[in-house]
Design a protein around this motif. Structure first.
Motif, mmCIF file in Angstrom:
data_model
loop_
_atom_site.group_PDB
_atom_site.id
_atom_site.type_symbol
_atom_site.label_atom_id
_atom_site.label_comp_id
_atom_site.label_asym_id
_atom_site.label_seq_id
_atom_site.Cartn_x
_atom_site.Cartn_y
_atom_site.Cartn_z
ATOM 1 N N GLN A 48 56.801 33.183 62.914
ATOM 2 C CA GLN A 48 57.729 33.252 61.788
ATOM 3 C C GLN A 48 57.395 32.262 60.679
ATOM 4 O O GLN A 48 56.701 31.260 60.889
ATOM 5 N N ILE A 49 57.907 32.552 59.476
ATOM 6 C CA ILE A 49 57.829 31.657 58.326
ATOM 7 C C ILE A 49 59.183 31.690 57.622
ATOM 8 O O ILE A 49 59.977 32.615 57.814
ATOM 9 N N ILE A 50 59.449 30.673 56.813
ATOM 10 C CA ILE A 50 60.660 30.618 55.995
ATOM 11 C C ILE A 50 60.243 30.746 54.537
ATOM 12 O O ILE A 50 59.346 30.030 54.083
ATOM 13 N N ILE A 51 60.894 31.659 53.805
ATOM 14 C CA ILE A 51 60.546 31.869 52.397
ATOM 15 C C ILE A 51 61.683 31.420 51.485
ATOM 16 O O ILE A 51 62.814 31.222 51.938
ATOM 17 N N SER A 52 61.383 31.280 50.190
ATOM 18 C CA SER A 52 62.298 30.643 49.234
ATOM 19 C C SER A 52 63.304 31.578 48.579
ATOM 20 O O SER A 52 63.937 31.203 47.600
#
Length: 259
Positions: A114-118
């Motif tokens: 997973q990644i966190i986006i803005s």
């Protein structure tokens, strides 16, 4: 005057007492001047050494500064290349719109999943929207907050992940449907399962989303066929796909929404 000159000429050598005094003075001068000259020479060497040390520190700072500039320039060049690819990708989109976002967080423990986006709810992001990066599909939105969102990557090995409906367009014109059922970490390949078609699938055939389900647009590029095998029961085909995007190098993404 003539007498004094004559007297001086007669005294071609000093008296014994004067000779002794001159010898004492000369010896003393040698004894004193030798260590003083040595100390002066040593101080000069220390001074030169200190100057060399200072110059060395300055040069090291300059070298370090140049290395940092080089790294910064390379980082900017990489970001510029990714943005260019992103813009090129967006120009090819016809049946859906996109929201561009930056990757703001990625932890080592969940690097492959997973990644966190803005971007979040305030930007129109909703759960299950597909996410693209650079050259193709990388995952879907799994969690939405007000100002940021979590993206579940295709490289997530969780059994409940990777359920994108995809299809292969073969070189002979056939269309083979299936779903992404997993990810093989050792090779970095996606696995396409539930394939029952007998069509002739070849290496480098393109893989795209099929659009089934109505959430994911049709035609999002997933990757190319790497090899074709059989499932654990030897009945259906198991297709390994080389992803279009590099899951380890993601800094800018586009979230797709069907128009």
């Amino acid at each position: 005057m003539a007498g004094s000159v004559a007297l001086r000429n007669k005294k071609s050598t000093p008296t014994l007492v004067q000779q002794f005094g001159n010898d004492i003075v000369g010896f003393t001068n040698n004894v004193v001047s030798y260590p003083i000259n040595g100390i002066k020479s040593g101080l000069d060497s220390v001074s030169e050494l200190m100057n060399s040390y200072s110059e060395n520190k300055i040069l090291k700072k300059q070298v370090s500064g140049l290395a940092q500039v080089k790294v910064r320039d390379q980082t900017l060049a990489d970001e510029n290349a990714q943005l260019k690819k992103e813009l090129k990708l967006q120009k090819s989109l016809t049946d859906y719109s996109t929201v561009t976002a930056a990757v703001i967080s990625r932890t080592p423990s969940s690097w492959q999943s997973q990644i966190i986006i803005s971007k979040g709810q305030t930007d129109g992001i909703r759960k299950n929207m597909p996410v693209l990066s650079q050259s193709g599909l990388i995952g879907r939105i799994s969690e939405v907050n007000k100002t940021n969102s979590k993206v579940e990557l295709l490289s997530d090995s969780n059994d409940s992940s990777n359920r994108f409906a995809i299809q292969i367009k073969t070189s002979s014109g056939d269309v083979v449907n299936g779903i992404v059922t997993g990810y093989k970490k050792s090779t970095g390949q996606l696995i396409m399962g539930q394939v029952t078609s007998d069509a002739d699938i070849k290496k480098n055939d393109k893989v795209v989303t099929s659009g089934m389900g109505g959430v994911t647009p049709k035609g999002l590029y997933v990757g190319k066929v790497a090899k074709v095998g059989k499932d654990d029961y030897g009945l259906a085909k198991k297709i390994y796909i080389t992803p279009a995007a590099d899951y380890n190098d993601i800094s800018v993404v586009s979230v797709a929404e069907i128009d």
